[in-house]
Design an enzyme around this catalytic site. Structure first.
Site, PDB file in Angstrom:
ATOM      1  N   HIS A  99       0.854  -1.201   0.000  1.00  0.00           N
ATOM      2  CA  HIS A  99       0.000   0.000   0.000  1.00  0.00           C
ATOM      3  C   HIS A  99       0.879   1.235   0.000  1.00  0.00           C
ATOM      4  O   HIS A  99       1.968   1.229   0.552  1.00  0.00           O
ATOM      5  CB  HIS A  99      -0.936   0.021   1.223  1.00  0.00           C
ATOM      6  CG  HIS A  99      -0.208  -0.070   2.534  1.00  0.00           C
ATOM      7  ND1 HIS A  99       0.232  -1.262   3.052  1.00  0.00           N
ATOM      8  CD2 HIS A  99       0.169   0.895   3.408  1.00  0.00           C
ATOM      9  CE1 HIS A  99       0.840  -1.029   4.211  1.00  0.00           C
ATOM     10  NE2 HIS A  99       0.827   0.261   4.442  1.00  0.00           N
ATOM     11  N   HIS A 101       0.880   5.313   0.904  1.00  0.00           N
ATOM     12  CA  HIS A 101       0.192   6.352   1.670  1.00  0.00           C
ATOM     13  C   HIS A 101       0.224   7.673   0.896  1.00  0.00           C
ATOM     14  O   HIS A 101       1.284   8.079   0.416  1.00  0.00           O
ATOM     15  CB  HIS A 101       0.911   6.616   2.993  1.00  0.00           C
ATOM     16  CG  HIS A 101       0.952   5.472   3.948  1.00  0.00           C
ATOM     17  ND1 HIS A 101       0.165   5.413   5.073  1.00  0.00           N
ATOM     18  CD2 HIS A 101       1.704   4.337   3.975  1.00  0.00           C
ATOM     19  CE1 HIS A 101       0.440   4.306   5.752  1.00  0.00           C
ATOM     20  NE2 HIS A 101       1.375   3.636   5.111  1.00  0.00           N
TER      21      HIS A 101
HETATM   22  P1  AMP Z   1       2.005   0.722   7.330  1.00  0.00           P
HETATM   23  O1  AMP Z   1       2.756   1.128   8.579  1.00  0.00           O
HETATM   24  O2  AMP Z   1       2.571   1.341   6.095  1.00  0.00           O
HETATM   25  O3  AMP Z   1       1.853  -0.776   7.235  1.00  0.00           O
HETATM   26  O4  AMP Z   1       0.592   1.380   7.485  1.00  0.00           O
HETATM   27  C1  AMP Z   1      -0.612   0.691   7.623  1.00  0.00           C
HETATM   28  C2  AMP Z   1      -1.700   1.724   7.706  1.00  0.00           C
HETATM   29  O5  AMP Z   1      -2.947   1.060   7.607  1.00  0.00           O
HETATM   30  C3  AMP Z   1      -1.722   2.529   8.999  1.00  0.00           C
HETATM   31  O6  AMP Z   1      -1.578   3.911   8.691  1.00  0.00           O
HETATM   32  C4  AMP Z   1      -3.093   2.212   9.596  1.00  0.00           C
HETATM   33  O7  AMP Z   1      -3.687   3.323  10.222  1.00  0.00           O
HETATM   34  C5  AMP Z   1      -3.882   1.757   8.385  1.00  0.00           C
HETATM   35  N1  AMP Z   1      -4.979   0.833   8.680  1.00  0.00           N
HETATM   36  C6  AMP Z   1      -4.953  -0.271   9.441  1.00  0.00           C
HETATM   37  N2  AMP Z   1      -6.136  -0.898   9.440  1.00  0.00           N
HETATM   38  C7  AMP Z   1      -6.947  -0.169   8.633  1.00  0.00           C
HETATM   39  C8  AMP Z   1      -8.310  -0.279   8.203  1.00  0.00           C
HETATM   40  N3  AMP Z   1      -9.084  -1.285   8.619  1.00  0.00           N
HETATM   41  N4  AMP Z   1      -8.800   0.674   7.369  1.00  0.00           N
HETATM   42  C9  AMP Z   1      -8.026   1.686   6.936  1.00  0.00           C
HETATM   43  N5  AMP Z   1      -6.738   1.851   7.290  1.00  0.00           N
HETATM   44  C10 AMP Z   1      -6.197   0.940   8.131  1.00  0.00           C
END
Ligand code: AMP
Ligand code: ZN
Length: 137
Positions: A99, A101
């Site tokens: 993903h 951001h």
């Molecule tokens: P990363 O540290 O790049 O793996 O970021 C994962 C991101 O996913 C974090 O910013 C979380 O806030 C976000 N996240 C986790 N669960 C969900 C969810 N169910 N819906 C939307 N965002 C999420």
């Protein structure tokens, strides 16, 4: 993957605030945003991180992320954004499904990126680090 939060969102098994979808990609709001409008751009197929994601899909992610970034800026009134990609646990990745951001940024919003220790190269080290990377491409 059965126990992957983003796979569940893509399959509609978990709720999300969707902003974009095509055959290969879905984008939705991050539930724990650094600023309002923080959006995640996610390939529908499960790959552990961008490093494992096929090149053609990475290209599509880049184009769509750029397109959505413009929309995030318009919608939030931000004039700037960071694009963030965490590849691996040590980088801060907590969801192991690729993903990207999109984080809208505002003057004085209190975030300072890459603030921290001084890293300096030893004598001749910068040349050898550059060569090692070049040799591995
Ligand atoms: P990363 O540290 O790049 O793996 O970021 C994962 C991101 O996913 C974090 O910013 C979380 O806030 C976000 N996240 C986790 N669960 C969900 C969810 N169910 N819906 C939307 N965002 C999420
Ligand atoms: Zn997944």
């Amino acid at each position: 993957m059965a126990d992957c939060v983003f796979c569940k969102i893509i399959k509609g098994e978990l709720p999300s605030y969707k902003v974009y979808e095509d055959d290969l990609i879905m984008a939705f709001l991050d539930i724990n945003p650094i600023n309002k409008g923080h959006t995640l751009v996610v390939p529908k197929e499960h790959y552990k991180s961008t490093l494992e994601t096929p090149d053609d899909l990475v290209k599509h992610l880049a184009v769509i992320t750029n397109k959505i970034s413009r929309a995030v800026l318009k919608a939030t009134g931000a004039r700037a954004c960071n694009i963030g990609i965490n590849n691996g646990a040590e980088s801060g990745q907590i969801i192991f499904h690729t993903h990207w951001h999109i984080m809208p940024r505002f003057a004085g919003d209190g975030y300072e990126l890459w603030k921290g220790k001084d890293t300096t190269y030893g004598e001749g080290e910068i040349e050898s680090v550059a060569k090692k990377i070049a040799d591995n491409i």
